[in-house]
Scaffold this motif. Structure first.
Motif, short mmCIF file in Angstrom:
data_model
loop_
_atom_site.label_atom_id
_atom_site.label_comp_id
_atom_site.label_asym_id
_atom_site.label_seq_id
_atom_site.Cartn_x
_atom_site.Cartn_y
_atom_site.Cartn_z
N ASP A 197 -9.64 11.37 143.36
CA ASP A 197 -10.23 12.67 143.03
C ASP A 197 -10.07 12.94 141.53
O ASP A 197 -9.35 12.25 140.82
N ARG A 198 -10.75 13.99 141.09
CA ARG A 198 -10.76 14.31 139.65
C ARG A 198 -9.42 14.85 139.17
O ARG A 198 -9.12 14.83 137.97
N HIS A 199 -8.58 15.37 140.10
CA HIS A 199 -7.31 15.95 139.68
C HIS A 199 -6.37 14.87 139.12
O HIS A 199 -5.65 15.11 138.16
N THR A 200 -6.36 13.68 139.75
CA THR A 200 -5.51 12.60 139.26
C THR A 200 -5.92 12.17 137.85
O THR A 200 -5.08 11.97 136.98
N LEU A 201 -7.23 12.04 137.63
CA LEU A 201 -7.73 11.67 136.30
C LEU A 201 -7.45 12.76 135.29
O LEU A 201 -7.13 12.49 134.12
N SER A 202 -7.55 14.01 135.73
CA SER A 202 -7.28 15.14 134.83
C SER A 202 -5.82 15.12 134.38
O SER A 202 -5.52 15.37 133.21
N LYS A 203 -4.92 14.77 135.30
CA LYS A 203 -3.50 14.70 134.94
C LYS A 203 -3.25 13.54 133.97
O LYS A 203 -2.40 13.64 133.07
N LEU A 204 -3.99 12.43 134.16
CA LEU A 204 -3.87 11.30 133.23
C LEU A 204 -4.30 11.72 131.83
O LEU A 204 -3.65 11.40 130.83
N GLN A 205 -5.41 12.47 131.74
CA GLN A 205 -5.89 12.99 130.45
C GLN A 205 -4.83 13.87 129.80
O GLN A 205 -4.60 13.81 128.59
N THR A 206 -4.19 14.71 130.62
CA THR A 206 -3.18 15.63 130.09
C THR A 206 -1.98 14.85 129.56
O THR A 206 -1.46 15.16 128.47
#
Length: 507
Positions: A163-172
């Motif tokens: 999901d996009r949440h995992t990628l968003s956390k990677l970006q953070t």
């Protein structure tokens, strides 16, 4: 305000990784890259991503399923204003690169980051990393009695998720690792989308077609009009025909130049107006270049063997292809240990190797046999075109040197095994006591060191003896703590350092 930028892409086929290599090593035409700046690109980690991935997978022995993600392409950069200039020596580039390497190692594991390349030949400097997503997993086995075992597995989902949440956390996490450089994270949950290069050029083509149609509305300049407007010579001009001719040409050229400037100004303004209406902001920045790519002038240049780069400069296509062949050949040559291997590896890159009938003569009148290199597009270059290092004699010498290096590497590897096996047995003799082993090592005299070095390394020749001598001297100079570290390392590598005292195991 400058931002830290990170993008990731899954690769589940070796062909995808090979295509990534082809692009990153500039083995195929890259429209948005400047070939004159290609020498600024840097290989920071690894060699060829495809080879590095295969080596990592082979070492860990992971099982590969049909749907396994073999590698992750990590693209990293920052807003253009963060960098002072697009050059590897730029302090901002160096600082970003150091922080990126630290982040990749911490996030994915040092051994999993098999390749990292820096590109400085495009408008925006950026880095491409290749990551093999391997982690140790504890799994339960058995039907009746469940037991646990640890094994290496490909698990890209741990980092990229579903999901996009995992990628968003990677970006953070990436942005946080770059915070000390003054870089910030983009807006969380932003709907902005990245436009791929292919999509960009498709949009640019559409805009260019509209721009080209604008030119049809402007009249062509008729040179006859300037000839017709030339004044007839009077009696004085007939006496001085040369002066009259010069003055007439000067007036005609001046009038022509003025008209050309007016037309160019009108066309430029019309182009700009049309592009603002039809193109996205990203295309506006390169609209003039994109239009030029479709112009008659560029088509004429192509027929003459030239093309325009992204800055409007002239590129000799023949020279560009020559540099591409040189780069590919030198890369293969650096790893080849014989002429047969060299030829086979070139064929994998669609380059055919042959012996030229011509011979090259140097300044001292010495002759040398030349090779020719033919790429998959039918472009053939001889050693004379490429340089003396591509001659048969030079290539043969390089492959022999590579073979010797490979032999030395194998000799050192075998000597290493022989030495570490003996050290492990010595540990076993002293029941793992570093104090006792160190006492023994310190008691060794020069003649003892030479004797041990010859016994353990003589099968591998001089280089083997030298290696054992170096390792033994290094262990003699260690303290107990360092020697304990060596003992634990040997245990982890599978050596039996024993628990019971054994006889006749000392060196």
């Amino acid at each position: 305000m400058a931002f830290a930028i990170l993008r990731v892409e899954k690769m589940n086929k070796m062909g995808s990784i090979g295509g990534k290599d082809s692009h990153e090593l500039r083995q195929r035409e890259t429209l948005n890259a400047d070939s004159e700046r290609e020498s600024l690109n840097r290989q920071i980690i690894g060699t060829v991503a495809l080879d590095d991935v295969k080596e990592r997978l082979g070492k860990t022995g992971v099982s590969i399923r049909k749907d396994s993600v073999l590698a992750i392409d990590v693209f990293a950069t920052a807003s253009p204003e963060f960098f002072a200039r697009n050059h590897p020596d730029d302090p901002a580039c160096r600082a970003f690169q150091r922080s990126l390497v630290d982040f990749l190692h911490k996030e994915f594991g040092r051994d999993n980051v098999v390749s990292l390349r820096a590109h400085h030949d495009e408008t925006s400097r950026h880095w491409h990393a290749t990551v093999v997503p391997i982690r140790e997993k504890t799994i339960k086995v058995g039907r009746q009695v469940k037991t646990e075992r640890t094994e290496n597995r490909l698990c890209a989902k741990d980092w990229l998720g579903g999901d996009r949440h995992t990628l968003s956390k990677l970006q953070t996490r990436f942005a946080n690792s770059m915070q000390h450089l003054g870089l910030q994270r983009g807006i969380v949950g932003s709907q902005a989308k990245h436009v791929e290069v292919k999509q960009f050029y498709t949009l640019a083509q559409e805009a260019a077609n509209r721009v080209e149609s604008i030119e049809q509305h402007f009249p062509r300049i008729n040179p006859d009009r300037y000839i017709a407007n030339t004044e007839k010579p009077d009696w004085y001009n007939r006496i001085n025909p040369e002066e009259y001719a010069k003055e007439s040409v000067k007036k005609a050229v001046g009038a022509l130049s003025s008209d050309i400037d007016k037309v160019n100004k009108n066309v430029s303004q019309a182009k700009q107006n049309e592009l603002i209406k039809t193109a996205v902001p990203a295309i506006n920045a390169l609209a003039e270049k994109s239009g030029a790519r479709q112009s008659q002038a560029e088509r004429a240049l192509l027929s003459l063997g030239y093309r325009l780069d992204q800055h409007g400069g002239l590129i000799n296509i023949q020279e560009e292809r020559k540099e591409a062949i040189k780069s590919a050949v030198l890369h293969v040559l650096s790893k080849s240990t014989s002429m047969e291997v060299f030829q086979q590896e070139l064929l994998k890159k669609s380059i055919e190797l042959g012996l030229s009938k011509e011979e090259w003569e140097d300044s001292e009148k010495k002759t040398a046999k030349m090779l020719f290199y033919k790429d998959g597009k039918g472009n053939a270059m001889s050693s004379k075109d490429l340089g003396s290092e591509f001659m048969l004699s030079s290539v043969s010498r390089t492959t022999r040197e590579n073979a010797q290096v490979e032999q030395d590497r194998e000799a050192i590897a075998k000597s290493k095994i022989a030495y570490e096996t003996t050290i492990a047995k010595s540990f076993a003799h002293y029941k793992g006591s570093t104090t006792e082993l160190l006492k023994y090592l310190k008691s060794l005299q020069h003649d003892d060191i030479e004797r041990i070095s010859k016994i353990l390394g003589q099968e591998q020749g001089k280089i083997g003896v030298e290696y054992v001598r170096h390792r033994l001297q290094a262990d003699i100079n260690k303290n107990e703590l360092q020697l304990a570290g060596e003992r634990d390392k040997l245990r982890r590598e599978g050596y039996d350092i024993g628990k019971q005292r054994e006889n006749n195991l000392r060196m």
